[in-house]
Motif scaffolding. Sequence first.
Motif, mmCIF file in Angstrom:
data_model
loop_
_atom_site.group_PDB
_atom_site.id
_atom_site.type_symbol
_atom_site.label_atom_id
_atom_site.label_comp_id
_atom_site.label_asym_id
_atom_site.label_seq_id
_atom_site.Cartn_x
_atom_site.Cartn_y
_atom_site.Cartn_z
ATOM 1 N N PHE A 176 -0.957 -45.654 40.809
ATOM 2 C CA PHE A 176 -1.756 -46.137 39.689
ATOM 3 C C PHE A 176 -1.076 -45.856 38.365
ATOM 4 O O PHE A 176 -1.086 -46.686 37.475
ATOM 5 N N SER A 177 -0.509 -44.663 38.251
ATOM 6 C CA SER A 177 0.116 -44.324 36.983
ATOM 7 C C SER A 177 1.227 -45.322 36.682
ATOM 8 O O SER A 177 1.411 -45.716 35.539
ATOM 9 N N LEU A 178 1.932 -45.754 37.730
ATOM 10 C CA LEU A 178 3.026 -46.694 37.499
ATOM 11 C C LEU A 178 2.499 -48.070 37.085
ATOM 12 O O LEU A 178 3.018 -48.693 36.153
ATOM 13 N N ILE A 179 1.438 -48.490 37.771
ATOM 14 C CA ILE A 179 0.868 -49.795 37.417
ATOM 15 C C ILE A 179 0.357 -49.775 35.981
ATOM 16 O O ILE A 179 0.636 -50.655 35.171
ATOM 17 N N ILE A 180 -0.383 -48.711 35.676
ATOM 18 C CA ILE A 180 -0.945 -48.585 34.325
ATOM 19 C C ILE A 180 0.170 -48.536 33.297
ATOM 20 O O ILE A 180 0.061 -49.088 32.205
ATOM 21 N N SER A 181 1.246 -47.878 33.681
ATOM 22 C CA SER A 181 2.349 -47.757 32.757
ATOM 23 C C SER A 181 2.927 -49.130 32.408
ATOM 24 O O SER A 181 3.216 -49.415 31.247
ATOM 25 N N ILE A 182 3.071 -49.984 33.418
ATOM 26 C CA ILE A 182 3.566 -51.335 33.131
ATOM 27 C C ILE A 182 2.615 -52.040 32.171
ATOM 28 O O ILE A 182 3.033 -52.651 31.188
ATOM 29 N N LEU A 183 1.321 -51.909 32.461
ATOM 30 C CA LEU A 183 0.322 -52.550 31.610
ATOM 31 C C LEU A 183 0.446 -52.075 30.172
ATOM 32 O O LEU A 183 0.573 -52.874 29.242
ATOM 33 N N PHE A 184 0.421 -50.777 30.000
ATOM 34 C CA PHE A 184 0.452 -50.222 28.644
ATOM 35 C C PHE A 184 1.742 -50.578 27.928
ATOM 36 O O PHE A 184 1.750 -50.851 26.737
ATOM 37 N N LYS A 185 2.823 -50.535 28.687
ATOM 38 C CA LYS A 185 4.110 -50.828 28.073
ATOM 39 C C LYS A 185 4.068 -52.228 27.461
ATOM 40 O O LYS A 185 4.600 -52.462 26.392
ATOM 41 N N ASN A 186 3.404 -53.138 28.168
ATOM 42 C CA ASN A 186 3.364 -54.511 27.673
ATOM 43 C C ASN A 186 2.301 -54.731 26.613
ATOM 44 O O ASN A 186 2.444 -55.584 25.754
ATOM 45 N N ILE A 187 1.223 -53.936 26.699
ATOM 46 C CA ILE A 187 0.133 -54.167 25.750
ATOM 47 C C ILE A 187 0.291 -53.292 24.513
ATOM 48 O O ILE A 187 0.262 -53.766 23.386
ATOM 49 N N LEU A 188 0.474 -51.990 24.752
ATOM 50 C CA LEU A 188 0.397 -51.060 23.628
ATOM 51 C C LEU A 188 1.734 -50.794 22.949
ATOM 52 O O LEU A 188 1.808 -50.615 21.747
ATOM 53 N N PHE A 189 2.783 -50.718 23.766
ATOM 54 C CA PHE A 189 4.056 -50.301 23.180
ATOM 55 C C PHE A 189 5.079 -51.413 23.305
ATOM 56 O O PHE A 189 5.405 -51.823 24.402
ATOM 57 N N LYS A 190 5.540 -51.831 22.183
ATOM 58 C CA LYS A 190 6.548 -52.884 22.251
ATOM 59 C C LYS A 190 7.831 -52.300 22.823
ATOM 60 O O LYS A 190 8.054 -51.099 22.798
#
Length: 824
Positions: free
Chosen positions: A572-586
């Motif tokens: 989950f942490s990895l999936i969430i990380s992909i999400l956040f990377k694309n949404i929150l952090f350019k």
Amino acid sequence: MNLNELHNGDSATISRIRGRGAFRKRLTEMGFIRGKQVTVLKSAPLKDPVEYRILDSNVSLRRSEASLVEVMTEEDFKELWIDTPRKVTESTLRGPVVSRPGKVIEVALVGNPNSGKTTLFNRVSRSSEHVGNYAGVTVDSKEAIFNHGGYTFRITDLPGTYSLSDFSSEERFVREHILLKKPDVVVNVVDANNLERNLYLTSQLIDMDVTVVLALNMYDELLERKDRLDLGLLSKLLGIRVVPTISHRGKGIFRLLNHVIRVFENRDPDIRHVHISYGEELELSIQRLQELIRLTPAITDHYSSRFLALKLLEKDDNCAFLISEAENFMEIRDTAREEGLRLRSLFKEEADTLIADARYGFVAGALKETMKKSGANPGFTRSQRIDRVLTHKYLGLPVFLGFLWLMFHATFTLGNLPVTWIESGVDLLGNFLNSHMSQGMFRDMLVDGVIGGVGGVIVFLPNILILFFFISLMEDTGYMARTAFIMDKVMHLFGLHGKSFIPLVMGFGCNVPAIMATRTLENRNDRLLTMLIIPFMSCSARLPVYVLIAGAILPEQAGNIIFMLYMVGVLFSLIISILFKNILFKNSQAPFVMELPVYRNPGVKLIFRHTWAKGVHYLKKMGGVILVASLVIWALGYFPREVDYSREYAQLIAAESERGGEGSEAVVAELQRQMESEHQLNSYIGRMGIAIEPVIRPLGFDWKMGISLVTGFAAKEIVVSTMGVLYQADPGNGAYESASLQQRIGEQKYASGPKAGMKVFTPLAGISFLLFVLFYLPCVAVIAAVGRESGSWKWAGFVLFYTTAIAWTVSFVVYQVGSLFQLG
Ligand code: GDP
Ligand code: MG
């Protein structure tokens, strides 16, 4: 040719670095400068990053980064460049150190990461601060006070740095500590395995003109290699006393302290302030700037003008503020710019590169005169041999996964043996108090509150110690740094940095230090992203919940369930990380320049000591927050004493006892049970539980589980201690002595409602609960750490919210879908 074009085993000489800014600085500090030889050792299992040998250490770079380093053969280089190690030329005698009145010496420990500073600190101050064989273990400063030789030492352990530029927050932190706190003596802890790079930092300390004593640590490894070093001459050349130490064995430490005193008292004749010669042209620029700076004595009273001039030429903005008070500030700044341009047109190089080259030249010169290498390096050879397996192309990853699997299995299976013993001990104590104390509130509090709560958690100490043992093993041997190396490519796929991996693994122990450990990440976005997913690394406090519930619902599968939970967290942490990377952090990239330390055999004793140090922290939590929480939960369940019962239990029980005869005992017990459970339902905690029940019923939880989860915010172990108290007070399954908490939980049945008579902890409800515990909000200490480290409470609030939202959703889906298929 570029460095990335070389093959394993190839060597070449560096001719140019093309990178810019921070990346270039980091390469410089690690020894990637013109004229140095670099060898390709091997690439990580997934081909990237690559491990290089530079100076005397192993450093990993990504291929993309290596492509910025230009290399050529040694012969070609010799034809093109004439390299003359600079001699130590100028030197002045150190002016009298102004000893402070009073007998306190302030000492700061400064040195490269992993040079043994904290080990030394722990030795002299008898502390047990966190030590490990990789860079970035100490992330903030620790202070200790002790007495030696008639003085009181106030010693500060600082994070490790390769230099004192303003490349990373740690470097700035250390530099500011030296400049602003002004310790009387800086003890520069130096790794004798890699003097050339370590002394680069020393050369900066020399420029700062601070009082330094050099601890030549890891001297044992230098002796093992049979290298020869003329300590006396080196002291003279550097103008700094060099004292050999073996800090993990405590050798040489008293001598070191005695030298600190001697230097402090100004009684050491070899100590002088050496001027590193930067060559004619640079010296001209330095002089010009120095003259301008000296016009403001208020500044030169505090800082060496030579140091400031160098920093200005290096374009170090954070140091520029030190002279911002000067009236001629503008003039100084313009002059610095002018001189920078002049130097560039002369040498076709930036001034900071010229300065770094000169520093390395100074170090190389000093070592040439004092050091004779035997050529053998058993430590390095040994490490290479170990790495043949641990970072092997195909074996590397499976071996690591196997290690993790072993770690979790040992934690559960091996740990469960002593658990049963402690459990019986706790039981015995409970029974003893139950039968030997007179009835009343105090006994109830002791048995149900303290022993039920704290006892419920303490039984998991063995599991937790085993987990800590494995983490210490990874940290102390040097495997931890390798895991970052192996995993960098994988982490990259998920938008993370290889270095994020170490905090994530540490998160299995405790999330709080893991959040702190993200400081080693240079890029703020990488850091934030890592912080946001650390809560999904099941910390050791969640382990008791896992062990308790998994053992209660499916005892045969418990080990696998627990391993699965950890893996689900990671996934989950990895999936969430992909999400956040694309949404929150350019998209932003930080380089992966990391040292891979040699493997060390820390010895069983040391590992046990470190394991225990972590265990003590757990025990302290028992006596503190968990005890308090248990008492609060108990009281909330105990009061109010008077509640409205649906039936006149007291009379019914009295009548039944009076009647006596066959079966009456069982009837009385049943009546008592109903009365107790009705009382609990009407107690303060019961009312709270009922209030939150609608939210958690769709997840398959009863109100007691809900309350346990709420209390888990204080610390995750409290989920267990709360259950201990709540299921303790409910003699629903016979008398206290007949069952452990785990059995009681396994046999728990709904007393009323649509599910009356059905089991509370069906496997499905249990799994749903475990998943909730895995995902939902981290404890308050972690939230505070996120707030502190991210510098914004917004992020802390965000973590609180999003983790709980995920927990609820996952449990809801699992429970509802599972129910459809009647898995419950
Ligand atoms: P720090 O990063 O500078 O604080 O370094 P640590 O104190 O965490 O130590 C790094 C590693 O070096 C640990 O694994 C220590 O056990 C080990 N170590 C420390 N001092 C010595 C020494 O004198 N000799 C050897 N062989 N190992 C040491
Ligand atoms: Mg340290």
